[in-house]
Design an enzyme around this catalytic site. Structure first.
Site, PDB file in Angstrom:
ATOM      1  N   LYS A  30     -62.134  22.845  61.158  1.00 14.49           N
ATOM      2  CA  LYS A  30     -61.588  24.119  60.994  1.00 14.49           C
ATOM      3  C   LYS A  30     -60.296  24.458  60.347  1.00 14.49           C
ATOM      4  O   LYS A  30     -59.421  25.799  60.093  1.00 14.49           O
ATOM      5  CB  LYS A  30     -61.710  24.593  62.375  1.00 14.49           C
ATOM      6  CG  LYS A  30     -60.576  24.099  63.507  1.00 14.49           C
ATOM      7  CD  LYS A  30     -60.478  24.549  64.807  1.00 14.49           C
ATOM      8  CE  LYS A  30     -59.997  24.488  66.275  1.00 14.49           C
ATOM      9  NZ  LYS A  30     -59.700  23.216  65.808  1.00 14.49           N
ATOM     10  N   ARG A  60     -59.294  10.831  60.145  1.00 19.05           N
ATOM     11  CA  ARG A  60     -57.812  12.146  59.675  1.00 19.05           C
ATOM     12  C   ARG A  60     -56.545  11.459  59.907  1.00 19.05           C
ATOM     13  O   ARG A  60     -56.147  10.553  60.832  1.00 19.05           O
ATOM     14  CB  ARG A  60     -57.827  12.732  60.724  1.00 19.05           C
ATOM     15  CG  ARG A  60     -56.924  13.804  60.865  1.00 19.05           C
ATOM     16  CD  ARG A  60     -57.621  15.753  60.960  1.00 19.05           C
ATOM     17  NE  ARG A  60     -57.249  15.688  62.853  1.00 19.05           N
ATOM     18  CZ  ARG A  60     -57.559  16.596  63.567  1.00 19.05           C
ATOM     19  NH1 ARG A  60     -57.715  17.990  62.460  1.00 19.05           N
ATOM     20  NH2 ARG A  60     -57.076  16.704  64.668  1.00 19.05           N
ATOM     21  N   ARG A 120     -52.633  10.871  64.260  1.00 19.49           N
ATOM     22  CA  ARG A 120     -52.122  12.167  65.295  1.00 19.49           C
ATOM     23  C   ARG A 120     -52.284  11.191  66.247  1.00 19.49           C
ATOM     24  O   ARG A 120     -53.027  10.455  67.168  1.00 19.49           O
ATOM     25  CB  ARG A 120     -52.922  13.238  65.274  1.00 19.49           C
ATOM     26  CG  ARG A 120     -51.777  14.367  65.144  1.00 19.49           C
ATOM     27  CD  ARG A 120     -52.630  15.033  64.968  1.00 19.49           C
ATOM     28  NE  ARG A 120     -53.228  15.791  65.873  1.00 19.49           N
ATOM     29  CZ  ARG A 120     -54.391  17.411  65.902  1.00 19.49           C
ATOM     30  NH1 ARG A 120     -53.773  17.889  64.532  1.00 19.49           N
ATOM     31  NH2 ARG A 120     -54.676  17.034  67.001  1.00 19.49           N
ATOM     32  N   ARG A 171     -59.022  29.549  72.819  1.00 19.03           N
ATOM     33  CA  ARG A 171     -59.777  27.823  73.225  1.00 19.03           C
ATOM     34  C   ARG A 171     -60.212  28.554  74.666  1.00 19.03           C
ATOM     35  O   ARG A 171     -61.076  26.945  74.948  1.00 19.03           O
ATOM     36  CB  ARG A 171     -59.074  27.105  73.190  1.00 19.03           C
ATOM     37  CG  ARG A 171     -58.793  25.722  72.188  1.00 19.03           C
ATOM     38  CD  ARG A 171     -58.224  24.768  72.244  1.00 19.03           C
ATOM     39  NE  ARG A 171     -58.071  24.056  71.037  1.00 19.03           N
ATOM     40  CZ  ARG A 171     -57.254  23.359  70.372  1.00 19.03           C
ATOM     41  NH1 ARG A 171     -57.117  24.305  69.965  1.00 19.03           N
ATOM     42  NH2 ARG A 171     -57.449  22.881  70.239  1.00 19.03           N
ATOM     43  N   ARG A 210     -61.214  15.182  74.285  1.00 20.07           N
ATOM     44  CA  ARG A 210     -60.538  16.619  73.394  1.00 20.07           C
ATOM     45  C   ARG A 210     -62.264  16.998  73.554  1.00 20.07           C
ATOM     46  O   ARG A 210     -62.109  18.535  73.325  1.00 20.07           O
ATOM     47  CB  ARG A 210     -59.492  16.062  72.661  1.00 20.07           C
ATOM     48  CG  ARG A 210     -58.094  16.483  72.253  1.00 20.07           C
ATOM     49  CD  ARG A 210     -57.606  15.577  71.316  1.00 20.07           C
ATOM     50  NE  ARG A 210     -57.435  16.692  70.175  1.00 20.07           N
ATOM     51  CZ  ARG A 210     -57.614  16.402  68.735  1.00 20.07           C
ATOM     52  NH1 ARG A 210     -57.553  15.323  69.161  1.00 20.07           N
ATOM     53  NH2 ARG A 210     -57.574  17.482  68.139  1.00 20.07           N
TER      54      ARG A 210
HETATM   55  P1  AMP Z   1     -55.024  21.360  68.045  1.00 24.65           P
HETATM   56  O1  AMP Z   1     -54.912  20.778  67.059  1.00 24.65           O
HETATM   57  O2  AMP Z   1     -55.758  23.040  67.507  1.00 24.65           O
HETATM   58  O3  AMP Z   1     -55.999  20.417  68.156  1.00 24.65           O
HETATM   59  O4  AMP Z   1     -54.018  21.581  68.882  1.00 24.65           O
HETATM   60  C1  AMP Z   1     -53.609  20.406  69.681  1.00 24.65           C
HETATM   61  C2  AMP Z   1     -53.475  20.283  71.366  1.00 24.65           C
HETATM   62  O5  AMP Z   1     -52.296  21.809  71.387  1.00 24.65           O
HETATM   63  C3  AMP Z   1     -54.591  20.839  72.473  1.00 24.65           C
HETATM   64  O6  AMP Z   1     -55.932  19.635  72.345  1.00 24.65           O
HETATM   65  C4  AMP Z   1     -54.347  20.974  73.964  1.00 24.65           C
HETATM   66  O7  AMP Z   1     -53.933  20.234  74.543  1.00 24.65           O
HETATM   67  C5  AMP Z   1     -53.113  22.076  72.840  1.00 24.65           C
HETATM   68  N1  AMP Z   1     -53.623  23.057  72.467  1.00 24.65           N
HETATM   69  C6  AMP Z   1     -53.691  24.009  71.058  1.00 24.65           C
HETATM   70  N2  AMP Z   1     -54.076  25.314  71.035  1.00 24.65           N
HETATM   71  C7  AMP Z   1     -54.505  25.080  72.750  1.00 24.65           C
HETATM   72  C8  AMP Z   1     -54.978  26.982  72.771  1.00 24.65           C
HETATM   73  N3  AMP Z   1     -55.440  27.320  72.570  1.00 24.65           N
HETATM   74  N4  AMP Z   1     -55.198  26.218  74.272  1.00 24.65           N
HETATM   75  C9  AMP Z   1     -54.426  25.512  75.193  1.00 24.65           C
HETATM   76  N5  AMP Z   1     -54.314  24.329  74.533  1.00 24.65           N
HETATM   77  C10 AMP Z   1     -54.147  24.281  72.973  1.00 24.65           C
END
Ligand code: AMP
Length: 207
Positions: free
Chosen positions: A9, A123, A151, A84, A162
């Site tokens: 995404k 990734r 990452r 989320r 996750r």
């Molecule tokens: P992402 O890069 O979108 O996979 O986000 C990495 C991490 O940031 C996630 O595993 C969460 O710990 C935190 N995170 C990102 N977006 C949110 C959200 N909308 N609500 C809560 N935690 C978030």
């Protein structure tokens, strides 16, 4: 832009934002930047990011609300990784309603779980530019390959956590946006990023 971690995404959201000339807002990017810079917010969110859990709704929504009030959001934006959870979706709806606005479309980048684990383990990110690569589908160019990193939360233990968080807390918002009448499901099984993007934009143009 909705989808499991690793569904692609972020790649789609960035490309769409560039094409439409609107900002790409990723809560994950905002949290990682703060973590790297050691800000107060970074210290607060560190534990959640490292364990693969979610940052609390209230804190996340405050950050997004601040960001959406910046001038560059006046003509729209692509949200990536937010909302989320159902409470986040509700809070976003209420925040936008006060401004006479609403979400036009929620694209669900739909990829089965078995593909996700494969994709996340391949990734890599360029720490200098933030560009995202995949060792299988879109390998980094030769001059970048030596500096790409994985990452911290793409390591196998955290990936499983996750995915669990995704199914328990995030997936219900797909149905929620369905009830809101704005859900656009994008079947992305075994599809390349270019194929998925073509599907996303075909839906967007038909709106
Ligand atoms: P992402 O890069 O979108 O996979 O986000 C990495 C991490 O940031 C996630 O595993 C969460 O710990 C935190 N995170 C990102 N977006 C949110 C959200 N909308 N609500 C809560 N935690 C978030």
């Amino acid at each position: 832009m909705l989808g499991a971690p690793g569904a692609g995404k972020g790649t789609q959201a960035v490309r769409m934002a560039v094409e439409l000339g609107v900002p790409h807002i990723s809560t994950g990017d905002i949290f990682r930047k703060n973590l790297k810079e050691g800000t107060e917010l970074g210290k607060k969110v560190q534990g959640y990011l490292n364990s693969g859990g979610l940052v609390p709704d209230e804190l996340t929504c405050d950050i997004v609300a601040d960001r959406l009030q910046e001038a560059d959001c006046a003509n729209g934006y692509i949200l990536d990784g937010f909302p989320r959870s159902i409470p986040q979706a509700e809070m976003l709806k209420a925040f936008l309603a006060k401004r006479g606005e609403k979400i036009d479309a929620a694209f669900n980048i739909d990829v089965p779980d078995e593909e996700i684990v494969d994709r996340l383990s391949a990734r890599r990110t360029d720490p200098e530019t933030g560009a995202i690569y995949n060792l299988k589908f879109s390998p980094p160019p030769a001059d970048v390959a030596a500096r790409v990193i994985q990452r911290e939360d793409d390591k196998p233990e955290t990936v499983l956590a996750r995915l669990r968080t995704y199914h328990e807390t995030t997936e219900p918002i797909i149905e929620w946006y369905g009830k809101e009448g704005v859900l656009k499901n994008v079947d992305s099984r075994s599809a390349s990023p270019d194929e998925v993007y073509a599907r996303v934009m075909a839906i967007a143009r038909a709106m």
